[in-house]
Design a protein around this motif. Structure first.
Motif, short mmCIF file in Angstrom:
data_model
loop_
_atom_site.label_atom_id
_atom_site.label_comp_id
_atom_site.label_asym_id
_atom_site.label_seq_id
_atom_site.Cartn_x
_atom_site.Cartn_y
_atom_site.Cartn_z
N GLY A 45 -1.15 11.51 3.48
CA GLY A 45 -2.32 10.89 4.08
C GLY A 45 -2.04 9.47 4.53
O GLY A 45 -0.92 8.99 4.45
N ILE A 46 -3.09 8.79 4.98
CA ILE A 46 -2.93 7.46 5.57
C ILE A 46 -3.89 6.44 4.95
O ILE A 46 -4.25 5.45 5.57
CB ILE A 46 -3.12 7.51 7.10
N GLU A 47 -4.25 6.67 3.69
CA GLU A 47 -5.19 5.77 3.04
C GLU A 47 -4.44 4.72 2.21
O GLU A 47 -3.32 4.35 2.52
CB GLU A 47 -6.18 6.59 2.21
N GLN A 48 -5.05 4.21 1.14
CA GLN A 48 -4.50 3.06 0.44
C GLN A 48 -3.11 3.29 -0.13
O GLN A 48 -2.25 2.42 -0.06
CB GLN A 48 -5.45 2.62 -0.69
N GLY A 49 -2.88 4.48 -0.68
CA GLY A 49 -1.56 4.76 -1.23
C GLY A 49 -0.47 4.67 -0.18
O GLY A 49 0.63 4.16 -0.44
N PHE A 50 -0.75 5.17 1.00
CA PHE A 50 0.19 5.08 2.12
C PHE A 50 0.43 3.63 2.51
O PHE A 50 1.57 3.19 2.69
CB PHE A 50 -0.37 5.87 3.30
N LYS A 51 -0.63 2.85 2.60
CA LYS A 51 -0.51 1.44 2.98
C LYS A 51 0.32 0.67 1.96
O LYS A 51 1.13 -0.19 2.31
CB LYS A 51 -1.89 0.82 3.13
N ASN A 52 0.12 0.99 0.68
CA ASN A 52 0.90 0.32 -0.37
C ASN A 52 2.38 0.62 -0.22
O ASN A 52 3.23 -0.28 -0.29
CB ASN A 52 0.44 0.81 -1.76
N ALA A 53 2.70 1.89 -0.03
CA ALA A 53 4.10 2.30 0.02
C ALA A 53 4.83 1.70 1.21
O ALA A 53 5.95 1.20 1.08
CB ALA A 53 4.20 3.82 0.03
N ILE A 54 4.22 1.75 2.38
CA ILE A 54 4.92 1.24 3.55
C ILE A 54 5.01 -0.28 3.54
O ILE A 54 5.92 -0.86 4.16
CB ILE A 54 4.30 1.74 4.87
N ALA A 55 4.10 -0.94 2.83
CA ALA A 55 4.16 -2.40 2.75
C ALA A 55 5.45 -2.87 2.07
O ALA A 55 5.98 -3.94 2.39
CB ALA A 55 2.95 -2.94 1.99
N GLY A 56 5.97 -2.06 1.16
CA GLY A 56 7.17 -2.45 0.44
C GLY A 56 8.46 -2.00 1.10
O GLY A 56 9.55 -2.28 0.58
N ALA A 57 8.38 -1.29 2.22
CA ALA A 57 9.56 -0.66 2.81
C ALA A 57 10.07 -1.38 4.05
O ALA A 57 9.32 -2.04 4.77
CB ALA A 57 9.23 0.79 3.17
N ASP A 58 11.38 -1.21 4.27
CA ASP A 58 12.01 -1.71 5.49
C ASP A 58 12.32 -0.57 6.46
O ASP A 58 12.48 -0.80 7.66
CB ASP A 58 13.34 -2.41 5.15
#
Length: 264
Positions: free
Chosen positions: A123-136
């Protein structure tokens, strides 16, 4: 400094956690120091894919909320000393962590590992936003079905807007016989639709189910075609140029004829 790669998808059930576990195993088998972080709060599965569910004491939320030190929440894999897991919480929801928390956590860990793989919730909700925030970087897992490809396209757009520019596809559960009959999208079709290069394609393999139920990795099963494909993805991540190989001469010919890409 280590590479931080989010393993994500537009929808659930496409094999994202299995891909994360197997690619992590393959990287660790090569001697790289690898940390897998499960960011799917409330629905963790990466621990069972690794066979580590009985060893969890602390989790990522305990770290964020200062109930333990980072190293207390990291579990070393019992079969490979180079592979570790930080599990998600099973009792907290996705609002227990925010994007800033994830960025700070990854920043503390990057110097300790060659690769950090973030297993992202669907999905594209908060969990997704958290994960991609930490990624390069990102690996987007999809299956060769119209709905999965459409959802993957949405995820790719969101990551591009978040300035994750290095995005690669992993196309899972390809059935060559359906590709030949025109009843399934080919790897080339998926790449063309999404405008993204695939770093790997996984042929549908019943041994994945067996491996998952055993808490084992397909990459440790010599006869698993999917396991070999995940090993090749890991090698490509490390910069190797791996040719087409479906583990049999007939499979290789079919791959050249119908998948038309130098990926497996």
């Amino acid at each position: 400094m280590g590479r931080v790669i989010v393993v994500t998808s537009g929808k659930g059930g496409v094999g994202k956690t299995t891909a994360c576990a197997n690619i992590g195993h393959a990287l660790a088998k090569s001697g790289k120091e690898v940390l897998l972080i499960d960011t799917d709060l409330g629905l963790r599965n990466l621990d069972t894919a690794l066979g580590l569910e009985n060893r969890i004491v602390f989790d990522i939320v305990d770290v964020i909320e200062n109930r333990c030190r980072i190293k207390q929440a990291i579990i070393r894999d019992k079969r490979n000393e180079h592979l570790s897991l930080m599990p998600a919480s099973q009792s907290k929801d996705k609002n227990s962590i925010n994007e800033e928390n994830m960025v700070n956590l990854v920043r503390e860990l990057k110097n300790q590992y060659d690769f950090i793989l973030l297993d992202c919730p669907a999905g594209i909700e908060q969990g997704f936003k958290n994960a991609i925030a930490g990624a390069d970087e990102a690996l987007v897992i999809c299956t060769p079905e119209v709905s999965s490809v459409r959802d993957a396209d949405r995820v790719i757009g969101l990551m591009a807007a978040s300035e994750i520019s290095r995005i690669s596809l992993v196309v899972n559960r390809i059935k060559p016989e359906l590709v030949r009959s025109g009843d399934m999208l080919s790897l080339e079709d998926v790449e063309d639709i999404l405008g993204q290069k695939a770093i790997g394609a996984i042929v549908d393999d019943a041994m994945i189910v067996k491996a998952t139920n055993l808490g084992e990795a397909a990459v440790n099963m010599p006869t698993s075609k999917a396991g070999k494909a995940y090993e090749n993805i890991a090698k490509r991540l490390m910069g190797e140029n791996i040719p087409i190989n479906l583990n049999s001469p007939i499979g290789a010919i079919l791959d050249k004829l119908f998948l038309k890409k130098s990926a497996v």
